[in-house]
Motif scaffolding. Sequence first.
Motif, PDB file in Angstrom:
ATOM      1  N   ASP A 100     -11.159   4.390  -2.540  1.00  0.00           N
ATOM      2  CA  ASP A 100     -10.165   3.375  -2.188  1.00  0.00           C
ATOM      3  C   ASP A 100      -9.569   3.731  -0.834  1.00  0.00           C
TER       4      ASP A 100
ATOM      5  N   MET B 100     -12.761  -0.937  -0.846  1.00  0.00           N
ATOM      6  CA  MET B 100     -13.069  -0.142  -2.033  1.00  0.00           C
ATOM      7  C   MET B 100     -14.541  -0.258  -2.395  1.00  0.00           C
TER       8      MET B 100
ATOM      9  N   ILE C   4      -9.449  -4.185 -10.813  1.00  0.00           N
ATOM     10  CA  ILE C   4      -8.789  -4.000  -9.522  1.00  0.00           C
ATOM     11  C   ILE C   4      -7.776  -5.122  -9.321  1.00  0.00           C
TER      12      ILE C   4
END
Length: 338
Positions: free
Chosen positions: A180, A185, A198
Amino acid sequence: MSELQERMPYVAAFPEALGTGIIVRSAQTISPVLQRDLQSLIDEYDATLSRFRTDSLVGLMAAATCGGSFDFPDWTLPLFDLYDALDAASRGAIDPCVGEDLIRLGYGADMTFTIEPDAHEHTGSIHGRPTWRSDVERHGTTLVTRRAVHLDFGACGKGYLVDLLARRLRQSVGSDLLIDAGGDMTVSVADAAQPVTIGLEDPADASNAVGIAHMADGSLCASAPSRRHWGAAHRLHHLLNAIDGLPAHRVAASWVAVPRSATTLPDRSGVPAGTATGTVADATFSAFPTAIADGLATALFVTEPDRLAEYVAFSCALLTPDRRVILSRWFPGRFFTA
């Protein structure tokens, strides 16, 4: 302990990386030796490509008023190829030479955030600012210029570093990992039936989520002006259209998902839209899905999704300034009421 912490309990943090910080999670131990190796890669990356350092290669190019020949490391080749493709796909709206425009608008190494009085008379390729296609002669990883060129690789540079780190990590700790980098990501998990959840950050309120996405093996990148804006009513930000050199305002936030086995962007410079050229194997950067997602998330501020879809297979979501959500087919997430 959260489910993610249970599945990937080993963490390595690089808080100074690229000004935003990078966090790595893995199902296997990340040794001190591997952490030092990753930090060395981050340091080399910054020393090569940072426009905020006068001693970087990019900084030396900016100081070379008469130009010169600059030899970049071999690992930059896919990054340069990706910018060639993004420049073509966006018809010049994405261009690393936009660094000069950012400086004129106040976002330079000195961080004054004060716009130059005559900035609007000089920003953008329409006013003669150097361009990647016309003013940077490229021979592989050697860049040749005839005047000072201020490069900024922010459109997909952070995502590219994530991919470089992921390659190093997979060689040592396997594929169960998450990296991240503050909006960029990459995720890979052994059990595709248990993807990572997420949160999709609200550009108007960083403490709030406007939706969630689920990723098992690929990259998800977000772009929004909310974290880097300045000036009256925050109308200035870092997401510029390189043609006029001005901030783009038709999108409030974008999210792009690209699978790890990316189907991506052959070189179509000068090829009419809709003409089929090349294959995935032709693209040196097809193994860099986070860089691709990062670049596309930026490009969506200045280029229509359908235009970009002629070059690469991806899914995306857009939040407009009036809080409408636009979702492409197969985007791996859903939105709450925006």
